[in-house]
Design a protein around this motif. Structure first.
Motif, PDB file in Angstrom:
ATOM      1  N   SER A  10       0.840  -1.201   0.000  1.00  0.00           N
ATOM      2  CA  SER A  10       0.000   0.000   0.000  1.00  0.00           C
ATOM      3  C   SER A  10       0.875   1.251   0.000  1.00  0.00           C
ATOM      4  CB  SER A  10      -0.916  -0.008   1.226  1.00  0.00           C
ATOM      5  OG  SER A  10      -1.708   1.162   1.294  1.00  0.00           O
ATOM      6  N   CYS A  20       1.228   5.640   0.303  1.00  0.00           N
ATOM      7  CA  CYS A  20       0.682   6.912   0.775  1.00  0.00           C
ATOM      8  C   CYS A  20       1.632   8.036   0.382  1.00  0.00           C
ATOM      9  CB  CYS A  20       0.488   6.906   2.297  1.00  0.00           C
ATOM     10  SG  CYS A  20      -0.300   8.416   2.936  1.00  0.00           S
ATOM     11  N   LEU A  31       2.822   9.666   7.096  1.00  0.00           N
ATOM     12  CA  LEU A  31       2.830   8.972   5.807  1.00  0.00           C
ATOM     13  C   LEU A  31       2.903   7.462   6.004  1.00  0.00           C
ATOM     14  CD1 LEU A  31       5.273  11.327   3.862  1.00  0.00           C
ATOM     15  CD2 LEU A  31       2.809  11.090   3.461  1.00  0.00           C
ATOM     16  N   GLY A  88      -0.393   6.197   7.199  1.00  0.00           N
ATOM     17  CA  GLY A  88      -1.344   6.256   6.087  1.00  0.00           C
ATOM     18  C   GLY A  88      -1.137   5.149   5.078  1.00  0.00           C
ATOM     19  N   ALA A  89       0.114   4.730   4.882  1.00  0.00           N
ATOM     20  CA  ALA A  89       0.389   3.633   3.958  1.00  0.00           C
ATOM     21  C   ALA A  89      -0.044   2.297   4.534  1.00  0.00           C
ATOM     22  CB  ALA A  89       1.877   3.603   3.618  1.00  0.00           C
ATOM     23  N   SER A 145       9.461   4.858   4.646  1.00  0.00           N
ATOM     24  CA  SER A 145       8.872   6.196   4.658  1.00  0.00           C
ATOM     25  C   SER A 145       9.985   7.239   4.681  1.00  0.00           C
ATOM     26  CB  SER A 145       7.964   6.365   5.887  1.00  0.00           C
ATOM     27  OG  SER A 145       7.302   7.612   5.859  1.00  0.00           O
ATOM     28  N   HIS A 150      -4.847   3.960  -5.238  1.00  0.00           N
ATOM     29  CA  HIS A 150      -3.546   4.595  -5.444  1.00  0.00           C
ATOM     30  C   HIS A 150      -3.596   5.623  -6.570  1.00  0.00           C
ATOM     31  CE1 HIS A 150      -1.611   0.812  -3.520  1.00  0.00           C
ATOM     32  NE2 HIS A 150      -1.913   1.709  -2.615  1.00  0.00           N
ATOM     33  N   MET A 164      -5.394   8.667  -5.406  1.00  0.00           N
ATOM     34  CA  MET A 164      -4.546   9.424  -4.489  1.00  0.00           C
ATOM     35  C   MET A 164      -3.592  10.334  -5.248  1.00  0.00           C
ATOM     36  SD  MET A 164      -1.819   7.941  -1.683  1.00  0.00           S
ATOM     37  CE  MET A 164      -3.090   7.088  -0.764  1.00  0.00           C
ATOM     38  N   ARG A 213      -5.633  14.022   5.555  1.00  0.00           N
ATOM     39  CA  ARG A 213      -5.494  12.582   5.662  1.00  0.00           C
ATOM     40  C   ARG A 213      -5.855  12.131   7.072  1.00  0.00           C
ATOM     41  NH1 ARG A 213      -4.652  11.524   0.805  1.00  0.00           N
ATOM     42  NH2 ARG A 213      -2.783  11.974  -0.410  1.00  0.00           N
TER      43      ARG A 213
END
Length: 397
Positions: free
Chosen positions: A9, A11, A54, A57-58, A138, A332, A335, A369
């Protein structure tokens, strides 16, 4: 027993800065960035976004209750650490409500950290197949304003769950590594921006790939002709072209069978995001899986990971049947397409004037977010979660 990537995933921040605008500010031809580097946009975090928000969020979209219950370890890979002692992963662990009987650690070796995490996680699951490992890469790539590196900046996070009998990719046992002490890229203590010797870094990257590839073959890896798809670490997407050319030249007979199609789909997300250091290779992998129109079932993918300083690793994986059912393509792509463009003034304010560096600071709300940095209290970072039930912020510090 097969072990590998069960879910993945992405973000990225809600905002970006167009490189055509940066080229205008730098007084150069925009094609130098658009085609010379292969970059179109850089993702820009708002003042209340960082590697923790981030990362959370991912990871959040792929953490079902069953997955949460099985996670034994959280590994956060980054070279944009927010504390010299405490792992950024512990903030993420709290935000995501992962069980307490879980180890949480942070990996650092420039852009290579997530690959070290992946190899460690794979070995751990092979020992204890009932466990799952959460890996999050990240980073916020930051260079001095008006420097040569500014055009390669970016920000984003990529989360992966590693498990037995994965639904996306089976990792092969063979891998090849190469480590060499060199100052091609570094960030001294107390510096927000990285220092880089760009020409040297490109040379070391390519030599590291050649050596890692040779070691991969020595360790029983596949022939190049058995790897129809390739992903390379992307400090900028044109670097993949350089890596691909060098790899073909090292295998002149087998390399002749490969074309640019082998890696081109891995570049599509990176062009829109910019450099994300530890996440860059895996965003490329995600881009390949989600954008390649061919059915990749049971086909092999070769991957090269590079971290300046330097460590390189070449490894490979096989795509699992039914993989497309477990991708988040729509989420994705929405986003990326729903982000807002920033003016030069706002971009420079957000990217180069960090409010989070202050001892005490209530953060203005910019991010919409699910997770945000709410305040800094005596250098203690306090994060917020917008809960659907009450729409109130839960404090995690």
């Amino acid at each position: 027993m097969n072990v590998g990537i069960d879910s993945i995933s992405l973000c990225v921040p809600e905002s970006f800065y167009p490189l055509t605008d940066l080229a205008e500010k730098h007084g150069i031809d925009p094609n130098k960035y658009l085609y010379g580097l292969g970059q179109e946009k850089m993702s820009v975090p708002s003042p209340d976004e960082d590697i923790v928000t981030l990362a959370a969020g991912a990871a959040n979209p792929i953490l079902t209750d069953d997955v949460r219950a099985s996670i034994s370890t959280v590994i956060l890979a980054t070279e944009s650490g927010i504390d010299q002692s405490k792992s950024a992963g512990l903030f993420v662990h709290g935000l995501l409500g992962i069980k307490s009987n879980c180890r949480v650690i942070e990996f650092k070796q420039a852009c290579y950290g997530a690959t070290a995490a992946l190899q460690m996680a794979t070995d751990m699951v092979r020992q204890r197949p009932d466990e799952k490992i959460l890996i999050i890469a990240s980073d916020i790539a930051r260079y001095e304003q008006d420097s040569l590196g500014e055009c390669t900046q970016g920000a984003g996070a990529l989360a992966m769950v590693i498990s037995a009998n994965p639904r996306l990719l089976n990792l092969h046992h063979a891998h090849g590594t190469h480590s060499f002490d060199v100052m091609d890229f570094w960030r001294p203590n107390g510096h927000k921006a990285a220092q880089v010797d760009g020409h040297l870094s490109i040379e070391v990257y390519l030599e590291s790939m050649r050596q890692a590839w040779s070691n991969y073959k020595d360790n029983g890896g596949h022939q190049l002709s058995e790897l129809p798809w390739l992903c390379f670490h992307q400090p900028f997407t044109k670097m993949s072209k350089k890596a691909f050319t060098a790899l073909k030249e090292s295998e002149p007979q087998q390399g002749a069978e490969l074309t640019d199609l082998s890696y081109e789909h891995s570049l599509l997300y990176g062009r829109q995001i910019g450099n994300t250091y530890t996440a860059s290779l895996y965003i490329g992998l995600l881009s390949l899986l989600e954008n390649n129109p061919q059915d990749l079932t049971e086909q092999n993918i070769g991957l090269f990971s590079y971290g300046s300083g330097s460590v390189g690793e070449f490894f490979s994986a096989q795509v699992v049947p039914g993989y497309r059912q477990h991708l988040r393509v729509k989420e994705h792509q929405e986003m990326l397409s729903n982000r807002q463009a920033l003016s030069h003034e706002k971009y420079t304010s957000w990217f180069y004037q960090s409010l989070a560096d202050h001892e005490n600071q209530v953060m203005p709300k910019f991010s919409n977010r699910e997770f945000r940095l709410e305040k800094v209290d005596g250098f203690r970072r306090v994060y917020g979660v917008n809960t659907p039930e009450s729409n109130e912020l839960k404090k995690v510090s």
